[in-house]
Design a protein around this motif. Structure first.
Motif, mmCIF file in Angstrom:
data_model
loop_
_atom_site.group_PDB
_atom_site.id
_atom_site.type_symbol
_atom_site.label_atom_id
_atom_site.label_comp_id
_atom_site.label_asym_id
_atom_site.label_seq_id
_atom_site.Cartn_x
_atom_site.Cartn_y
_atom_site.Cartn_z
ATOM 1 N N THR A 61 86.045 38.485 -2.909
ATOM 2 C CA THR A 61 84.722 38.261 -2.342
ATOM 3 C C THR A 61 83.672 38.673 -3.367
ATOM 4 O O THR A 61 83.982 39.310 -4.378
ATOM 5 N N GLU A 62 82.421 38.342 -3.091
ATOM 6 C CA GLU A 62 81.331 38.653 -4.014
ATOM 7 C C GLU A 62 81.224 40.154 -4.277
ATOM 8 O O GLU A 62 80.983 40.581 -5.405
ATOM 9 N N SER A 63 81.426 40.960 -3.263
ATOM 10 C CA SER A 63 81.288 42.414 -3.418
ATOM 11 C C SER A 63 82.370 43.007 -4.307
ATOM 12 O O SER A 63 82.199 44.106 -4.862
ATOM 13 N N LEU A 65 83.590 41.604 -7.120
ATOM 14 C CA LEU A 65 83.501 41.177 -8.515
ATOM 15 C C LEU A 65 83.205 42.316 -9.484
ATOM 16 O O LEU A 65 83.854 42.414 -10.532
ATOM 17 N N GLN A 108 80.869 30.255 -9.757
ATOM 18 C CA GLN A 108 80.436 31.201 -8.739
ATOM 19 C C GLN A 108 81.280 30.985 -7.494
ATOM 20 O O GLN A 108 81.769 29.874 -7.253
ATOM 21 N N LEU A 109 81.466 32.042 -6.736
ATOM 22 C CA LEU A 109 82.221 31.915 -5.493
ATOM 23 C C LEU A 109 81.476 30.990 -4.546
ATOM 24 O O LEU A 109 80.251 31.095 -4.367
ATOM 25 N N THR A 112 79.236 32.348 -1.529
ATOM 26 C CA THR A 112 78.082 33.210 -1.755
ATOM 27 C C THR A 112 76.791 32.501 -1.354
ATOM 28 O O THR A 112 76.661 31.287 -1.500
ATOM 29 N N ALA A 117 73.820 35.375 -7.781
ATOM 30 C CA ALA A 117 75.211 35.829 -7.780
ATOM 31 C C ALA A 117 75.770 35.819 -9.196
ATOM 32 O O ALA A 117 75.322 35.067 -10.070
#
Length: 257
Positions: A61-63, A65, A108-109, A112, A117
C-alpha cells in the motif's frame, strides 16, 4: 644496515627493503581480510534472499512504500499505473554477449488518491540495443499493469564524476542512482527499486523483457579463495625477504694443538 643474529644465520636487514616488505605484507593481509568480509556479506545476501522467497508475497500500500528500503529482497505485488512518456534507459547492460538496456519505468500505485504520491522506479528488465546506438529502442509502456517482484536497493557505485542524465525522455543513465533519478524527475521517488519477477507476463512489442537478476555478482567461496591467495602472497613475501637477507655465519675451525 642492521644485522639480526638467529642461530647460525645473520639477517642483514636493509631498512628500505624492510619497510617496503612490511607495507606490502600489511596491504595483502588487509586485502585478504576485506575479501573475507565481502564473502560474509554475500552469504548474508544469499540467506536473506532465500528467507524472503519462503515468505508469502506482500500486497503493498502507499503507506508501506517509505519502509520498504528496510526490507531488501521482499517479494511485493500491486496494480500500478505508469508514466508512459517518462522512463530511464540504463546503458551498457550485457546479456549473453549482447549490449542492451535495462528499462526503468516510473509507476504509482493505482489505488492512491494522492497526486503527490511517490513514484516507484520499476526495472522491467533487459532489452537489446538497436544497431545504431544513437537511436533509442522502440518501447511500449502500458498505461497500467499488475506487477510482482522484489525490493531492490541499488548499491552506490564508484564513479569518478557525477552522472549527467540526458534531458530528453527517455533519459539515458549509466547507473540507476536513486538520488540522480529523483533529481531528474523533480518529484519524490520511492527509496527502493522494484525488480519485476521473471514470471510476470509483461512484454514490449510482443518480445518478453529478459529478467536475469543475479543475487550476488560473485559467490562467497570465490571471495574466500581470493582471501587465501592474498594471505599466501603475504607469507611468500615474508619468506622471500628473509631468504634474501639471510647469510649463514662461517664455521670457525678449531686450531690443531
Amino acid at each position: 644496515m642492521a644485522v639480526l643474529r638467529i642461530g647460525s644465520f645473520d639477517f642483514r636487514l636493509n631498512p628500505f627493503a624492510l619497510i617496503a616488505t612490511l607495507l606490502a605484507i600489511g596491504l595483502m593481509i588487509k586485502l585478504g581480510v576485506w575479501q573475507i568480509e565481502r564473502g560474509q556479506e554475500k552469504q548474508r545476501m544469499l540467506t536473506q534472499h532465500q528467507l524472503a522467497s519462503e515468505v508469502a508475497i506482500n500486497e503493498i500500500t502507499e503507506s508501506q512504500l517509505p519502509t520498504l528500503q528496510d526490507k531488501p529482497d521482499e517479494r511485493i505485488r500491486a496494480h500500478v499505473t505508469f508514466a508512459q512518456d517518462r522512463y530511464f534507459l540504463v546503458e551498457n547492460q550485457i546479456h549473453e554477449g549482447r549490449v542492451g538496456y535495462h528499462v526503468v519505468a516510473l509507476a504509482q500505485l493505482s489505488n492512491t488518491t494522492n497526486r503527490a504520491a511517490l513514484w516507484i522506479p520499476v526495472n522491467l528488465g533487459w532489452i537489446p540495443a538497436p544497431p545504431n546506438r544513437s537511436e533509442n529502442p522502440q518501447l511500449h509502456i502500458p498505461a497500467s499493469a499488475n506487477l510482482a517482484g522484489r525490493v531492490h536497493l541499488p548499491q552506490q557505485p564508484f564513479l569518478l564524476q557525477q552522472q549527467h542524465v540526458s534531458q530528453q525522455w527517455p533519459a539515458r543513465i549509466q547507473y540507476p542512482e536513486l538520488a540522480v533519478m529523483q533529481a531528474h524527475i523533480e518529484s519524490e521517488l520511492a527509496p527502493f527499486m522494484w525488480r519485476v519477477e521473471s514470471g510476470t507476463p509483461f512484454y514490449n512489442n510482443n518480445n518478453a523483457y529478459v529478467r536475469d537478476w543475479p543475487i550476488v555478482s560473485m559467490e562467497p567461496h570465490r571471495h574466500y579463495a581470493y582471501a587465501v591467495q592474498w594471505f599466501g602472497l603475504a607469507l611468500a613475501a615474508a619468506v622471500v625477504f628473509l631468504v634474501a637477507a639471510a647469510k649463514r655465519k662461517p664455521v670457525v675451525q678449531a686450531e690443531e694443538a
